[in-house]
Design a protein around this motif. Structure first.
Motif, PDB file in Angstrom:
ATOM      1  N   SER A 191     -20.584  33.616 -63.410  1.00 21.57           N
ATOM      2  CA  SER A 191     -19.829  32.669 -64.249  1.00 21.57           C
ATOM      3  C   SER A 191     -18.428  32.391 -63.714  1.00 21.57           C
ATOM      4  N   GLN A 192     -17.910  33.273 -62.849  1.00 17.86           N
ATOM      5  CA  GLN A 192     -16.536  33.108 -62.378  1.00 17.86           C
ATOM      6  C   GLN A 192     -16.449  32.279 -61.107  1.00 17.86           C
ATOM      7  N   ILE A 193     -17.606  31.928 -60.573  1.00 18.58           N
ATOM      8  CA  ILE A 193     -17.617  31.167 -59.332  1.00 18.58           C
ATOM      9  C   ILE A 193     -18.355  29.870 -59.609  1.00 18.58           C
ATOM     10  N   LYS A 194     -17.573  28.809 -59.833  1.00 25.37           N
ATOM     11  CA  LYS A 194     -18.140  27.569 -60.390  1.00 25.37           C
ATOM     12  C   LYS A 194     -19.123  26.896 -59.449  1.00 25.37           C
ATOM     13  N   GLU A 195     -19.057  27.265 -58.166  1.00 21.46           N
ATOM     14  CA  GLU A 195     -19.988  26.710 -57.192  1.00 21.46           C
ATOM     15  C   GLU A 195     -21.451  27.011 -57.546  1.00 21.46           C
ATOM     16  N   HIS A 196     -21.703  28.087 -58.288  1.00 25.08           N
ATOM     17  CA  HIS A 196     -23.084  28.364 -58.713  1.00 25.08           C
ATOM     18  C   HIS A 196     -23.609  27.218 -59.564  1.00 25.08           C
ATOM     19  N   ALA A 197     -22.780  26.773 -60.504  1.00 23.40           N
ATOM     20  CA  ALA A 197     -23.199  25.700 -61.411  1.00 23.40           C
ATOM     21  C   ALA A 197     -23.376  24.386 -60.643  1.00 23.40           C
ATOM     22  N   ILE A 248     -28.665  32.734 -54.472  1.00 28.58           N
ATOM     23  CA  ILE A 248     -29.031  33.313 -53.173  1.00 28.58           C
ATOM     24  C   ILE A 248     -28.463  32.472 -52.022  1.00 28.58           C
ATOM     25  N   LEU A 249     -28.628  31.143 -52.148  1.00 24.49           N
ATOM     26  CA  LEU A 249     -28.336  30.286 -50.993  1.00 24.49           C
ATOM     27  C   LEU A 249     -26.858  29.925 -50.869  1.00 24.49           C
ATOM     28  N   LEU A 250     -26.124  30.045 -51.953  1.00 21.26           N
ATOM     29  CA  LEU A 250     -24.671  29.834 -51.880  1.00 21.26           C
ATOM     30  C   LEU A 250     -24.055  30.793 -50.860  1.00 21.26           C
ATOM     31  N   TYR A 251     -24.685  31.962 -50.725  1.00 19.71           N
ATOM     32  CA  TYR A 251     -24.197  32.974 -49.774  1.00 19.71           C
ATOM     33  C   TYR A 251     -25.086  33.021 -48.536  1.00 19.71           C
ATOM     34  N   LYS A 252     -25.971  32.035 -48.420  1.00 20.69           N
ATOM     35  CA  LYS A 252     -26.921  31.985 -47.308  1.00 20.69           C
ATOM     36  C   LYS A 252     -27.675  33.304 -47.147  1.00 20.69           C
ATOM     37  N   GLY A 253     -28.110  33.855 -48.266  1.00 15.98           N
ATOM     38  CA  GLY A 253     -28.880  35.104 -48.241  1.00 15.98           C
ATOM     39  C   GLY A 253     -30.161  34.915 -47.448  1.00 15.98           C
ATOM     40  N   GLY A 264     -13.953  41.323 -55.694  1.00 14.26           N
ATOM     41  CA  GLY A 264     -15.285  40.835 -55.323  1.00 14.26           C
ATOM     42  C   GLY A 264     -15.400  39.342 -55.560  1.00 14.26           C
ATOM     43  N   GLU A 265     -14.804  38.880 -56.661  1.00 17.40           N
ATOM     44  CA  GLU A 265     -14.903  37.457 -56.989  1.00 17.40           C
ATOM     45  C   GLU A 265     -14.102  36.606 -56.001  1.00 17.40           C
ATOM     46  N   GLN A 266     -12.990  37.143 -55.544  1.00 14.31           N
ATOM     47  CA  GLN A 266     -12.223  36.406 -54.520  1.00 14.31           C
ATOM     48  C   GLN A 266     -13.011  36.279 -53.221  1.00 14.31           C
ATOM     49  N   ARG A 267     -13.606  37.390 -52.819  1.00 13.15           N
ATOM     50  CA  ARG A 267     -14.355  37.389 -51.556  1.00 13.15           C
ATOM     51  C   ARG A 267     -15.580  36.482 -51.644  1.00 13.15           C
ATOM     52  N   ALA A 268     -16.288  36.541 -52.777  1.00 13.52           N
ATOM     53  CA  ALA A 268     -17.489  35.712 -52.941  1.00 13.52           C
ATOM     54  C   ALA A 268     -17.106  34.233 -52.997  1.00 13.52           C
ATOM     55  N   LYS A 269     -16.030  33.953 -53.722  1.00 10.35           N
ATOM     56  CA  LYS A 269     -15.572  32.564 -53.885  1.00 10.35           C
ATOM     57  C   LYS A 269     -15.307  31.899 -52.521  1.00 10.35           C
ATOM     58  N   ALA A 270     -14.708  32.631 -51.605  1.00  7.09           N
ATOM     59  CA  ALA A 270     -14.383  32.068 -50.288  1.00  7.09           C
ATOM     60  C   ALA A 270     -15.658  31.643 -49.555  1.00  7.09           C
ATOM     61  N   VAL A 271     -16.690  32.470 -49.630  1.00  3.51           N
ATOM     62  CA  VAL A 271     -17.960  32.140 -48.975  1.00  3.51           C
ATOM     63  C   VAL A 271     -18.611  30.942 -49.673  1.00  3.51           C
ATOM     64  N   ALA A 272     -18.590  30.963 -51.005  1.00  3.53           N
ATOM     65  CA  ALA A 272     -19.219  29.887 -51.788  1.00  3.53           C
ATOM     66  C   ALA A 272     -18.546  28.545 -51.494  1.00  3.53           C
TER      67      ALA A 272
END
Ligand code: TRP
Length: 326
Positions: A83-89, A137-142, A304-312
């Motif tokens: 929910s904290q990384i709007k790129e998911h939506a 999954i794909l936002l992080y290119k899993g 964690g949210e900062q690090r994930a956000k940068a990738v997203a």
């Protein structure tokens, strides 16, 4: 060579049980060095079956503490809320154009949930559950997703969406593979094949020695083994399954003792309690530490949210560019 990326996720439903550990967490802990991992807290996914969000934050923190207590290392891998990384939506919206509703209606995991939870009318977001999961999954290119059997259909849908996007707009996404957990499931204390919070048949990772003793004493065993010396059938006994997982070395003698009648259920259960305790004690200590240092837990999320956000953000820039939405 660069490490392969995995995306692992769970819905935050509160404290975790030993079934979660055996079916998922243990695998995550073992994989965290070999792969580059992202650990997602799928809080939006909770809404597909429960609109009440009053406990969602507390449940998130409880689950995160169990992750940490189990040995996941937040320095290695980011832990973050969907929910904290709007790129998911945003990616979810784009992906919802790349799959038909008929394909989603065929999803066996949805059918199972609809049956188990007696859902009369499926909401639109629930139908789209795997589409949101694909975005996760794909936002992080899993490239790999550690899951149990029930989630394999969702990974298949993820592959189809990745393929569709890449064909339509140009190559951006990998087609991820499921990484199946070896030890699929633990039975519940009532003998049900599945340990689950809603069935109230769990041993929690955070249960005290006292609580575990009480729970195991009450657990169902072979109904044909009534008196101590009656021969038993280990293959139908959930306590035997727990021994297989938490007391591997003694399995042969327990099996022989149970079958011959030399080993009674009470002794067998007390042995199981002591092995569970051996296994859970180090986790209790870690849990205790984090419960007393909640600020540290919150910092782990923020980081964690900062690090994930940068990738997203990077992925969405690529998506926008390919789609001429720049
Ligand atoms: N659907 C998963 C489950 O119920 C949770 C989840 C959400 C997930 N997003 C994910 C798992 C992405 C792996 C990858 O267990």
């Amino acid at each position: 060579m660069a490490k392969k990326r995995i995306l692992s996720g769970m819905r935050p439903t509160g404290k975790l049980h030993i079934g979660h550990y055996v079916g998922a967490l243990e695998n995550w802990v073992n994989l965290q060095h070999e792969y580059e991992s992202f650990h997602l807290i799928a809080d939006y996914h909770v809404l597909t079956t429960n609109l009440n969000t009053s406990e969602i934050y507390d449940n998130t923190i409880e689950m995160l503490i169990d992750w940490l207590a189990s040995g996941l290392d937040p320095k290695i891998s980011p832990m973050f809320r969907q929910s904290q990384i709007k790129e998911h939506a945003e990616l979810f919206l784009i992906y919802s154009m790349l799959i038909t509703s008929a394909r989603l209606e065929r999803n066996p995991t949805l059918k199972e949930q609809v049956r188990d939870l007696n859902i009369e009318n499926v909401i639109y977001g629930h139908l789209g559950y795997p589409v949101l999961q694909s975005a996760d999954i794909l936002l992080y290119k899993g490239e790999a997703v550690p899951v149990g059997e029930d989630q394999v259909p969702h990974v298949e849908i993820t592959r189809e969406i990745a393929r569709k996007f890449n064909n339509q707009y140009g190559a951006v996404f990998p087609e991820p593979e499921p990484l199946l957990t070896k030890f699929a499931r633990l039975p519940g204390l009532d003998g049900n094949a599945k340990m689950s919070k809603s069935l109230n048949n769990t041993v929690l990772l955070s249960d005290s020695e006292e609580v575990i003793t009480k729970k195991i004493k009450k657990a169902v065993t072979d109904p044909q083994k009534i008196r101590r010396n009656d021969p038993g059938r280990p293959e139908v006994c959930l306590i035997f399954t727990y021994h297989k997982r938490f007391n591997e070395a003694e399995v042969p003698e327990i099996e022989t003792g149970c079958r011959s009648g030399a080993l009674g259920c009470v002794d067998c259960k007390m042995n199981c309690v002591s092995k569970l305790n051996l296994f859970l004690e180090p986790m209790r200590e870690k849990r205790n530490y984090y419960e007393n240092n909640l600020d540290e837990v919150k910092d782990i999320l923020t980081d964690g949210e900062q690090r994930a956000k940068a990738v997203a953000e990077d992925t969405m820039n690529e998506v926008h560019q390919k789609m001429n939405l720049g």
